[in-house]
Each structure stands twice: as structure tokens, then as C-alpha cells.
Scaffold this motif. Structure first.
Motif, short mmCIF file in Angstrom:
data_model
loop_
_atom_site.label_atom_id
_atom_site.label_comp_id
_atom_site.label_asym_id
_atom_site.label_seq_id
_atom_site.Cartn_x
_atom_site.Cartn_y
_atom_site.Cartn_z
N LEU A 319 91.05 -97.27 -8.89
CA LEU A 319 90.49 -98.53 -7.93
C LEU A 319 89.38 -98.88 -8.44
O LEU A 319 89.10 -100.16 -8.40
N VAL A 320 88.15 -98.14 -8.30
CA VAL A 320 86.77 -98.52 -8.58
C VAL A 320 86.79 -99.18 -9.95
O VAL A 320 85.94 -100.29 -10.18
N SER A 321 87.42 -98.54 -10.82
CA SER A 321 87.52 -99.01 -12.38
C SER A 321 88.12 -100.23 -12.46
O SER A 321 87.56 -101.40 -13.10
N ARG A 322 89.24 -100.43 -11.77
CA ARG A 322 89.71 -101.94 -11.90
C ARG A 322 89.11 -103.07 -11.36
O ARG A 322 88.79 -104.08 -11.50
N LEU A 323 88.38 -102.47 -9.86
CA LEU A 323 87.54 -103.65 -9.43
C LEU A 323 86.17 -103.78 -10.11
O LEU A 323 85.98 -104.84 -10.22
N GLU A 324 85.76 -102.98 -11.21
CA GLU A 324 84.59 -103.05 -11.85
C GLU A 324 84.79 -104.06 -13.12
O GLU A 324 84.17 -104.80 -13.52
N GLU A 325 86.16 -103.96 -13.26
CA GLU A 325 86.74 -104.99 -14.41
C GLU A 325 86.62 -106.40 -13.76
O GLU A 325 86.31 -107.45 -14.80
N ILE A 326 87.03 -106.62 -12.61
CA ILE A 326 87.03 -107.79 -11.92
C ILE A 326 85.58 -108.33 -11.78
O ILE A 326 85.41 -109.48 -12.00
N ALA A 327 84.83 -107.54 -11.45
CA ALA A 327 83.35 -107.65 -11.34
C ALA A 327 82.71 -108.44 -12.43
O ALA A 327 81.74 -109.15 -12.28
N GLN A 328 82.99 -107.93 -13.64
CA GLN A 328 82.30 -108.30 -14.82
C GLN A 328 82.41 -109.87 -15.04
O GLN A 328 81.38 -110.54 -15.36
N GLY A 329 83.61 -110.63 -14.25
CA GLY A 329 83.59 -112.06 -14.46
C GLY A 329 83.44 -112.69 -13.28
O GLY A 329 83.69 -113.84 -13.10
N SER A 330 82.85 -112.13 -12.12
CA SER A 330 82.90 -112.59 -10.67
C SER A 330 81.55 -113.25 -10.56
O SER A 330 80.44 -112.63 -10.71
N LYS A 331 81.51 -114.21 -9.89
CA LYS A 331 80.16 -114.86 -9.32
C LYS A 331 79.86 -114.21 -7.84
O LYS A 331 78.89 -114.05 -7.63
N LEU A 332 80.55 -113.55 -7.18
CA LEU A 332 80.21 -112.94 -5.94
C LEU A 332 80.02 -111.34 -5.83
O LEU A 332 79.28 -110.94 -5.02
N ILE A 333 80.65 -110.69 -6.59
CA ILE A 333 80.70 -109.15 -6.58
C ILE A 333 79.15 -108.71 -6.92
O ILE A 333 78.87 -108.92 -8.00
N GLY A 334 78.40 -108.07 -5.95
CA GLY A 334 77.15 -107.70 -6.06
C GLY A 334 77.27 -106.12 -6.36
O GLY A 334 76.35 -105.71 -7.15
N ASP A 335 78.15 -105.24 -5.74
CA ASP A 335 77.97 -103.96 -5.97
C ASP A 335 79.40 -103.28 -5.18
O ASP A 335 80.17 -104.09 -4.69
N ILE A 336 79.75 -102.48 -5.94
CA ILE A 336 81.19 -101.58 -5.60
C ILE A 336 80.97 -100.19 -5.40
O ILE A 336 79.85 -99.55 -6.38
#
Length: 420
Positions: A319-336
Motif C-alpha cells: 500500500l505504501v509503495s503504491r501510494l508513493e508512486e502516486i505521490a511522485q506526480g502529485s501536487k498535494l501529497i507531502g508525506d506518506i
């Protein structure tokens, strides 16, 4: 999730339907109460079988199911935790731990953390973060009932209250617990109450070594370390008990929410030297209801048999790994951040200043529902209702379930970010 105009009528596994026939993937385990999902067949069977025998036994009498659950909890708990005190809610179980600590130590002051959440009873409000509703109640006189507490800054490496860096801080926030035990009390310290993972405080896990250091301080001052695992136990953070990640054996662990498999049940597990109470000092007429105990016992057996601690760890990493993939192109994700299947995604409007994206978090929550996904939100601490998305799916999910959760979240996030 917050207050939403949504009536739920049916659930199975991680899926739930509303009154209009819309189906949702539940990524928060029904407010982290159903760690095995809705209507788990073995929990359902245990409930029916218990109802066929007896549905209620007063706490003044012995009951086999109640005793079996207590014995199983003692077997699974770390160290010498072997005495079980039942209650009906997490807050009530925290009060039970407070009774036990005060009775044994003779003190009445507790050390707790900023941004902590330990309940909303009269006693536990004093240990919990300051919420506007609680302040309003306090201003109306409830503060007369609130016991004294010694509050110290919480751990929060992404937003360190002490303005330090995790690589060089040497767990300075833990040392403040020792200061409070040494000088912060007026009536003698009774114990330290902490969460190993502050869920309502922002989905923040304790840093490595923090809990062990605090436990050493408690031992030096001869007071119990009371670990509130109402949200973090029962495979939620990976191990059966979240404090196992730190390798410690606390004097008390508090359980609730998922313990009854969806039915009202909580418990304090304690070492023998902190297990003495006077007659009638503490108790609830319906505590340890045999039907709830049967559900809890069935849940524990499934968790052990299917090695759900390992599953929680493995699925949490995915779950964390997949969310980190999304975070790479996200404007809003600051931390997971996460442990096991207790995962938080903090949204910010500026990744340099870490300005909380509260309004945007509301939009993401709404978009998730539109796409058929239920998530939660929190911290810090509920200012403008929070900016951290909660993921707490059932601990028996598989990789396909995780993929579906992340896909739906990604679509919702993309929908919101496209408008920014």
C-alpha cells in the motif's frame, strides 16, 4: 470519515452498500472496528453459536467464553501481561487502566502527549487533544471532573514540535517525558499513557526507539507505561500488538474498537502487580458480554491461523509503495507514513512550507466517495477538520484489494488536482 449524508444498509468483506444501491470499497474497516471486514463467516458463526447457549452473564458470575478470551489475550500479549479487565469502550478501558495505576502507585497525575486521543469520558478528556467541542464542554464546567495530566510535545517527525530533524534529534521529545515525571506533578505520578501510533493525532507512528526509551523512564520512576492500542492493536500496525514493534513489555495495554468483532467490548491487559482494585471500584454491568467475547475469540483465532500479522505487514508495504508512486506526480501529497495497514497520507498546499491542505482534503474525501471509496481524515489536530487521509483496510485484504483501493484513490486525487 466525518459527517456525511449516507445510510449504509449492507456489507460483506471490504464492500458496503448504501440505501440507494451504491457500492463502496471500505478502506477504513468501518471506522477501524471490523479488522476482518463486514460479516466475517467465522465471527458470524461464533456469535450464533453463543446465542444458542446463553446471551448474557452478569460479571458477578463466571462464564467460560469470557474466561477463554481473557486466557487467549494473555497468551498472545507480550511479557507478563496476564490479567484482563473488561469494559465496553476504549475510553472506559483507559479509565480502568487509570484506576489500576492510581491504586498501585498512590499517585494521581498522568503524563500524556499533545495530539493524543484516549477517549471522551470525563477522565479521558484530560488526556486527549483539545478539540473545540471539548473546550466548549470544559467551559460549561466539565473541567471540574477532569483529572490532572502532564502534557508533553508529541512525536511528529514530519512536523517536529521542537523544530528538530529526526536524523540528529536523538529522540529529544522522549526526554520531555522524563522531565514531566521528575518535576511536572503535584500529587505524584501515576503513570505514562501513550499511543504507539497517534491515529487521530495525524496518523503518526512513534519513531524507532521512542517507546523503549519512554519505558525505561517509567521503570526508573516506578510507574507503569500504559500503551493505548485501541486503534493500533489486533494486526492493525502489523503485529498482534503494536507495541511489539518496539520490543518492549509494557505494564498495561488497552484494547477496544475491533476487539469485539463489531460488538461493544474493550479490555485492559496488565501485569499482576498492577491488577488490584477494591470491590465495586470499577466495572460495567454488560462488560465482557459472552456474545462479544465469542466474536473476539473467533477473530483472534482467524488472525493467528491465517498469520494476519504477516499479511498486515506485507500488504501495508505494498500500500505504501503504491501510494508513493502516486505521490511522485502529485501536487498535494507531502508525506506518506505507516505501519502495517495503518497508513496516513498528509496533503499540503506547499511541500516546502508544509501548509496543510485542509480544503483540498475535503475535496479529495468527496471525490473518493464519488469513485466508490471510503477513507478517513484527521490531524493536525483537526484544525479546519484535518489534512491527513487515513487508510485502515481490513487486515485480511490481499494485493488485489490494495490495487483497487489505490486505483480509486488515485482517480479521486487526480480529479481534485486537475482543478488546482
Amino acid at each position: 470519515m466525518g459527517d456525511v449524508d449516507l445510510g449504509l444498509v449492507e456489507g460483506q468483506g471490504i464492500r458496503v452498500s448504501d440505501a440507494d444501491g451504491n457500492e463502496y470499497v471500505d478502506a477504513i474497516s468501518a471506522e477501524w472496528v471490523l479488522n476482518l471486514g463486514f460479516r466475517h463467516p467465522e465471527i458470524k458463526q461464533a456469535i450464533v453459536e453463543q446465542l444458542d447457549v446463553i446471551d448474557y452473564v452478569s460479571p458477578v458470575f463466571e462464564n467460560q467464553t469470557r474466561t477463554e478470551l481473557a486466557k487467549r489475550l494473555a497468551e498472545l500479549a507480550p511479557g507478563r501481561l496476564e490479567k484482563v479487565l473488561y469494559a465496553l469502550s476504549g475510553g472506559a478501558a483507559v479509565e480502568g487502566a487509570m484506576h489500576l495505576a492510581m491504586r498501585t502507585t498512590g499517585g494521581s497525575d498522568f503524563v500524556c502527549l499533545d495530539a493524543a486521543y484516549h477517549g471522551r469520558t470525563f477522565a479521558t478528556i484530560g488526556l486527549t487533544y483539545v478539540h473545540p467541542g471539548m473546550v466548549e464542554g470544559s467551559n460549561k464546567g466539565l473541567d471540574r471532573y477532569i483529572p490532572r495530566q502532564m502534557r508533553v510535545p508529541n512525536y511528529y517527525c514530519y512536523r517536529c514540535p521542537l523544530k528538530l530533524e529526526p536524523e540528529t534529534c536523538d529522540l529529544a521529545c522522549a526526554d520531555l517525558v522524563d522531565f514531566a515525571l521528575e518535576r511536572g506533578h503535584t500529587n505524584g505520578p501515576a503513570g505514562v499513557i501513550v499511543e504507539p501510533y497517534q491515529a487521530n493525532g495525524g496518523m503518526v507512528p512513534a519513531p524507532d526507539g521512542w517507546l523503549a526509551r519512554v519505558h525505561e523512564m517509567c521503570q526508573a520512576h516506578d510507574v507503569p507505561l500504559i500503551v493505548d492500542e485501541v486503534q493500533g492493536a489486533l494486526c492493525r500496525c502489523g503485529p498482534m500488538f503494536a507495541s511489539e514493534r518496539s520490543g518492549i513489555e509494557p505494564e498495561m495495554i488497552i484494547l477496544g474498537k475491533a476487539l469485539g468483532g463489531g460488538l461493544p467490548l474493550s479490555a485492559t491487559i496488565t501485569v499482576p502487580e498492577y491488577s488490584e482494585l477494591l470491590d465495586w471500584e470499577y466495572g460495567f454491568t454488560e462488560a465482557g458480554n459472552p456474545v462479544a467475547c465469542a466474536a473476539g475469540l473467533a477473530m483472534l483465532e482467524v488472525m493467528v491461523r491465517d498469520d494476519l500479522p504477516a499479511n498486515s505487514e506485507a500488504m501495508g508495504e505494498i500500500l505504501v509503495s503504491r501510494l508513493e508512486e502516486i505521490a511522485q506526480g502529485s501536487k498535494l501529497i507531502g508525506d506518506i507514513r505507516g505501519q502495517g495497514l495503518m497508513v496516513g497520507v498528509e496533503l499540503v498546499t506547499d511541500k516546502a512550507t508544509k501548509e496543510p491542505a485542509c480544503a483540498e482534503t475535503d475535496l479529495v474525501m468527496g471525490a473518493c466517495l464519488e469513485h466508490g471509496l471510503m477513507v478517513g481524515k484527521t490531524g493536525p489536530v483537526f484544525g479546519q477538520n484535518g489534512n491527513v487521509i487515513k487508510f485502515k483496510p481490513a487486515v485480511n485484504v490481499d494485493e488485489q484489494d490494495i490495487d483497487e483501493i489505490v486505483t480509486l484513490f488515485g482517480r479521486a486525487l487526480m480529479q481534485v488536482e486537475a482543478t488546482l
